[in-house]
Design a protein around this motif. Sequence first.
Motif, PDB file in Angstrom:
ATOM      1  N   ARG A  75      17.970  49.116 -32.406  1.00 53.10           N
ATOM      2  CA  ARG A  75      17.983  50.313 -31.155  1.00 53.10           C
ATOM      3  C   ARG A  75      18.475  49.251 -30.478  1.00 53.10           C
ATOM      4  N   PRO A  76      19.965  48.816 -31.035  1.00 55.03           N
ATOM      5  CA  PRO A  76      20.859  48.269 -29.699  1.00 55.03           C
ATOM      6  C   PRO A  76      21.168  49.135 -28.595  1.00 55.03           C
ATOM      7  N   GLU A  77      21.503  50.008 -28.490  1.00 53.95           N
ATOM      8  CA  GLU A  77      21.150  50.727 -27.280  1.00 53.95           C
ATOM      9  C   GLU A  77      20.736  50.983 -26.257  1.00 53.95           C
ATOM     10  N   GLU A  78      19.362  51.506 -27.005  1.00 51.83           N
ATOM     11  CA  GLU A  78      17.978  51.283 -26.043  1.00 51.83           C
ATOM     12  C   GLU A  78      18.319  49.748 -24.982  1.00 51.83           C
ATOM     13  N   LEU A  79      17.955  49.122 -26.644  1.00 51.61           N
ATOM     14  CA  LEU A  79      17.828  48.182 -25.716  1.00 51.61           C
ATOM     15  C   LEU A  79      19.014  47.060 -24.788  1.00 51.61           C
ATOM     16  N   VAL A  80      20.159  47.516 -25.002  1.00 48.10           N
ATOM     17  CA  VAL A  80      20.836  47.489 -23.573  1.00 48.10           C
ATOM     18  C   VAL A  80      19.727  47.840 -22.630  1.00 48.10           C
ATOM     19  N   ARG A  81      19.933  49.333 -22.214  1.00 48.44           N
ATOM     20  CA  ARG A  81      19.525  50.312 -21.244  1.00 48.44           C
ATOM     21  C   ARG A  81      18.097  49.094 -20.137  1.00 48.44           C
ATOM     22  N   CYS A  82      17.472  49.107 -21.999  1.00 50.55           N
ATOM     23  CA  CYS A  82      16.477  48.243 -21.285  1.00 50.55           C
ATOM     24  C   CYS A  82      16.370  46.526 -20.158  1.00 50.55           C
ATOM     25  N   LEU A  83      17.334  46.075 -21.211  1.00 48.02           N
ATOM     26  CA  LEU A  83      18.103  44.844 -20.654  1.00 48.02           C
ATOM     27  C   LEU A  83      18.485  45.290 -18.656  1.00 48.02           C
ATOM     28  N   GLU A  84      19.584  46.080 -18.556  1.00 46.71           N
ATOM     29  CA  GLU A  84      20.240  46.345 -17.773  1.00 46.71           C
ATOM     30  C   GLU A  84      18.500  46.886 -16.534  1.00 46.71           C
ATOM     31  N   ALA A  85      18.426  47.594 -16.959  1.00 48.01           N
ATOM     32  CA  ALA A  85      17.078  47.798 -15.615  1.00 48.01           C
ATOM     33  C   ALA A  85      16.286  46.848 -15.896  1.00 48.01           C
ATOM     34  N   THR A  86      15.868  45.967 -16.632  1.00 48.89           N
ATOM     35  CA  THR A  86      14.862  45.040 -16.041  1.00 48.89           C
ATOM     36  C   THR A  86      15.468  43.440 -16.130  1.00 48.89           C
ATOM     37  N   CYS A  87      16.740  43.430 -16.158  1.00 45.76           N
ATOM     38  CA  CYS A  87      16.818  42.051 -15.190  1.00 45.76           C
ATOM     39  C   CYS A  87      17.080  41.780 -14.034  1.00 45.76           C
ATOM     40  N   PRO A  88      17.874  43.160 -13.020  1.00 45.97           N
ATOM     41  CA  PRO A  88      18.429  42.688 -11.889  1.00 45.97           C
ATOM     42  C   PRO A  88      16.676  42.653 -10.934  1.00 45.97           C
ATOM     43  N   GLN A  89      15.977  43.202 -11.694  1.00 40.68           N
ATOM     44  CA  GLN A  89      14.336  42.886 -11.214  1.00 40.68           C
ATOM     45  C   GLN A  89      13.891  41.761 -11.104  1.00 40.68           C
ATOM     46  N   VAL A  90      13.701  40.758 -12.482  1.00 45.43           N
ATOM     47  CA  VAL A  90      14.079  39.832 -12.474  1.00 45.43           C
ATOM     48  C   VAL A  90      14.017  38.959 -11.999  1.00 45.43           C
ATOM     49  N   ARG A  91      15.778  38.825 -11.193  1.00 45.90           N
ATOM     50  CA  ARG A  91      16.417  37.915 -10.582  1.00 45.90           C
ATOM     51  C   ARG A  91      16.329  38.161  -9.141  1.00 45.90           C
ATOM     52  N   ASP A  92      15.233  39.042  -8.960  1.00 48.04           N
ATOM     53  CA  ASP A  92      14.665  39.529  -7.474  1.00 48.04           C
ATOM     54  C   ASP A  92      13.786  39.031  -6.977  1.00 48.04           C
ATOM     55  N   GLU A  93      12.893  39.056  -8.152  1.00 47.54           N
ATOM     56  CA  GLU A  93      11.719  37.989  -8.017  1.00 47.54           C
ATOM     57  C   GLU A  93      11.973  36.583  -7.181  1.00 47.54           C
ATOM     58  N   VAL A  94      13.068  36.128  -8.125  1.00 48.36           N
ATOM     59  CA  VAL A  94      13.082  34.566  -8.062  1.00 48.36           C
ATOM     60  C   VAL A  94      13.916  34.860  -7.792  1.00 48.36           C
ATOM     61  N   ALA A  95      14.689  35.334  -6.409  1.00 47.08           N
ATOM     62  CA  ALA A  95      15.542  35.550  -5.523  1.00 47.08           C
ATOM     63  C   ALA A  95      14.701  35.302  -3.650  1.00 47.08           C
ATOM     64  N   THR A  96      13.737  36.351  -4.284  1.00 52.13           N
ATOM     65  CA  THR A  96      12.511  36.239  -3.047  1.00 52.13           C
ATOM     66  C   THR A  96      11.357  35.158  -3.313  1.00 52.13           C
ATOM     67  N   GLY A  97      11.669  33.584  -4.599  1.00 56.93           N
ATOM     68  CA  GLY A  97      10.980  32.887  -3.871  1.00 56.93           C
ATOM     69  C   GLY A  97       9.353  32.993  -4.690  1.00 56.93           C
ATOM     70  N   ALA A  98       8.827  34.210  -5.376  1.00 58.21           N
ATOM     71  CA  ALA A  98       8.113  34.920  -5.833  1.00 58.21           C
ATOM     72  C   ALA A  98       8.125  33.962  -7.307  1.00 58.21           C
ATOM     73  N   LEU A  99       9.047  34.145  -8.223  1.00 57.21           N
ATOM     74  CA  LEU A  99       9.205  32.877  -8.969  1.00 57.21           C
ATOM     75  C   LEU A  99       9.750  31.768  -8.768  1.00 57.21           C
ATOM     76  N   SER A 100       9.247  30.602  -9.958  1.00 57.90           N
ATOM     77  CA  SER A 100      10.310  29.109  -9.693  1.00 57.90           C
ATOM     78  C   SER A 100      11.396  29.174 -10.334  1.00 57.90           C
ATOM     79  N   GLY A 101      11.718  30.291 -11.753  1.00 56.17           N
ATOM     80  CA  GLY A 101      12.589  30.517 -12.514  1.00 56.17           C
ATOM     81  C   GLY A 101      11.539  32.040 -13.497  1.00 56.17           C
ATOM     82  N   ALA A 102      12.953  32.216 -14.121  1.00 56.51           N
ATOM     83  CA  ALA A 102      12.297  33.791 -15.362  1.00 56.51           C
ATOM     84  C   ALA A 102      13.534  34.351 -16.377  1.00 56.51           C
ATOM     85  N   GLU A 103      13.201  34.066 -17.590  1.00 55.04           N
ATOM     86  CA  GLU A 103      13.944  34.987 -18.859  1.00 55.04           C
ATOM     87  C   GLU A 103      13.834  35.954 -19.105  1.00 55.04           C
TER      88      GLU A 103
END
Length: 656
Positions: free
Chosen positions: A12-40
């Motif tokens: 499901r490549p198209e669905e996968l890209v849609r999932c990643l595009e919605a997920t990655c910004p939230q992960v970055r936000d939590e790292v930026a706020t200091g809630a996470l020390s690192g993430a992938e």
Amino acid sequence: MHLTVAVATYRRPEELVRCLEATCPQVRDEVATGALSGAEVLVVDNDREPTAESAVQTLADPLVRYVHEPHPGISAARNRALTESAATDVIVFLDDDETPRPGWLAALLAARDRYRADAVVGRVVSDLGGQPDPWITASRFFERPRRTTGTPMPVAATNNLLLDRRVVERLGLRFADRYGLTGGGDTHFTRRFTAAGASLVWCDEAVVVDHVPPERVTRSWVLSRARRMGNSQMVVALDLAGSAPARARAAIRALAHGAARVSAGTAMRGLGTLTGSAHRRARGEVVVQRGIGMAAAVLGRRVSEYSRPAQAGAGEDDASPQAPLRVLCSFPDPRPTTNPYITMLLRALRATPGLQVGTFRWSAALLQRWDVFHAHWPETLLTGGSPLRRTVRQGLFWLLLLSFRVRGTVVVQTVHNVQPHEQHGASVRAALAALRRLTTVRIALNPHTAALIGRSCVLIPHGDYVSWFADHPRQDPQPGAVVFAGLVRSYKNVTGLITAFRAAERPGLSLRVLGRPDSEALEREIVQAADGDPRISLELRFVDDAELVAAVTGAQVLALPYEDFHNSGTALLALSLDRPVLVPDNEISGDLAAEVGEGWVRRFEADLGPEDLLAAVEQPLPDGRPDLSRRSWARVGEAHRDVYRTAVRGRRERRS
């Protein structure tokens, strides 16, 4: 805190890209706020070929890491995610056809902190992509229940689930491969998780949207899914029942629940027809199918929802995964006092795709069919208890061997010791000899055992204990501190260690002996040998893991003056805790030193003397850590699976 968001994907490549595009910004936000020390964000591609790799490369997001897991089935993909996230504190599972709403990840993390939960499950809402068929709307099948945030949950799906990785490792949990293509593996996993005392809570604010494809928004698909859900629910209940009486009770309940649902659903559908209620008619059909799935589980039928199509050029055997091999181990369910090797091996085998592993009960051994019987210290099945109990056990053992011959069960035996540590009577020796004649493959833990045994022997090194003790605090090594730890038996020569220690003169020298003697006579001998020396501490009892870690790491060296040093889990225990061992000098200890580093394995010749102890404590700790890379439990589990498959294949070819 380091976090991994794991997304398993399959074609499901198209669905996968849609999932990643919605997920990655939230992960970055939590790292930026200091809630996470690192993430992938970890993508696990579960296709035969790495078909999702190009989609991930096109996205070109450095936060995303791609791995390929070709073994088919969602359980294999989830287990690969757990393996890849071994250094992570928290893992969150998402499906590739989902997109998280804003604030999803922050809500999951906040619920974890607020309720001090070991796991958090979030809400899933379905997007049906337009105006569905009226029957779909009437059935309300895609309308999932909501709960108040913080509500304890006994079970959860993994399409929006946060797990504390440390708790998962401590409990030794993995997704069972037998559910890989049928569904129900998340139910089986989370029920074991909560049954073990881990906490799982609901978070209503952590919302993901499930984008349902058109082929699933049909009456036939919904009824098929309802049948599968009822089937997997009861298959899991039967699997978790444990003993034969418990399984019988679970089977009766499953039949009763199934019959009740079929009756209630039929009545509901009839009432809907009479009253003109589309909802009752549709819900009645769904309930009937769920009841049919429940009853089918008791009859041994599995509903496989996620079967894989054959690929071009693939053979018939490649169109679906190999049926899991049913392996019966000769030991019962591990207890707190069980040898950690056994517990960790069992965990590794159950985490290895392609295996369905059971522990020993006489009822299961004699009444169920097994592809492989894996023997460890088989004499324990023949000894212990009263004379009557031993006689009964030996009779059952001969019956078990007969069943292996009749059913074609392959016998594999791990050779922990070339010679038994205890002497046995003629009846036990005869039974063990009969087992040896049935054995197809022997597994050795070091190459010297393999050389002694000769043919039909495979080398699989003893796994390490790094993860086993990872959660326990360590101590700084104390100058002059020597420790002995483990079950105390005569061949381990603890009295010889005490004698050598008493002759050693050095300020600050101390000896601590931890472990339960296997006889009262040996305990008296040890106490008498140590009497009057205040530098010697005797703790002749079972020692839990936390105390063991504190004792070993608080010493400069672990002394193991065995009369016959062959396979020693205790030596690997010390090395896993970054402490040197003092052992007899022979080919086996020499190989161990060459493998992990000379400074970690200190050796003495002939009888242990005071000069050997003094030399061991005066030598500084080596830099770095022992090299235990060959002894990961994932490699151990896979090696055992390969041995089982080869042995079963050979047996079937001979019988044909």
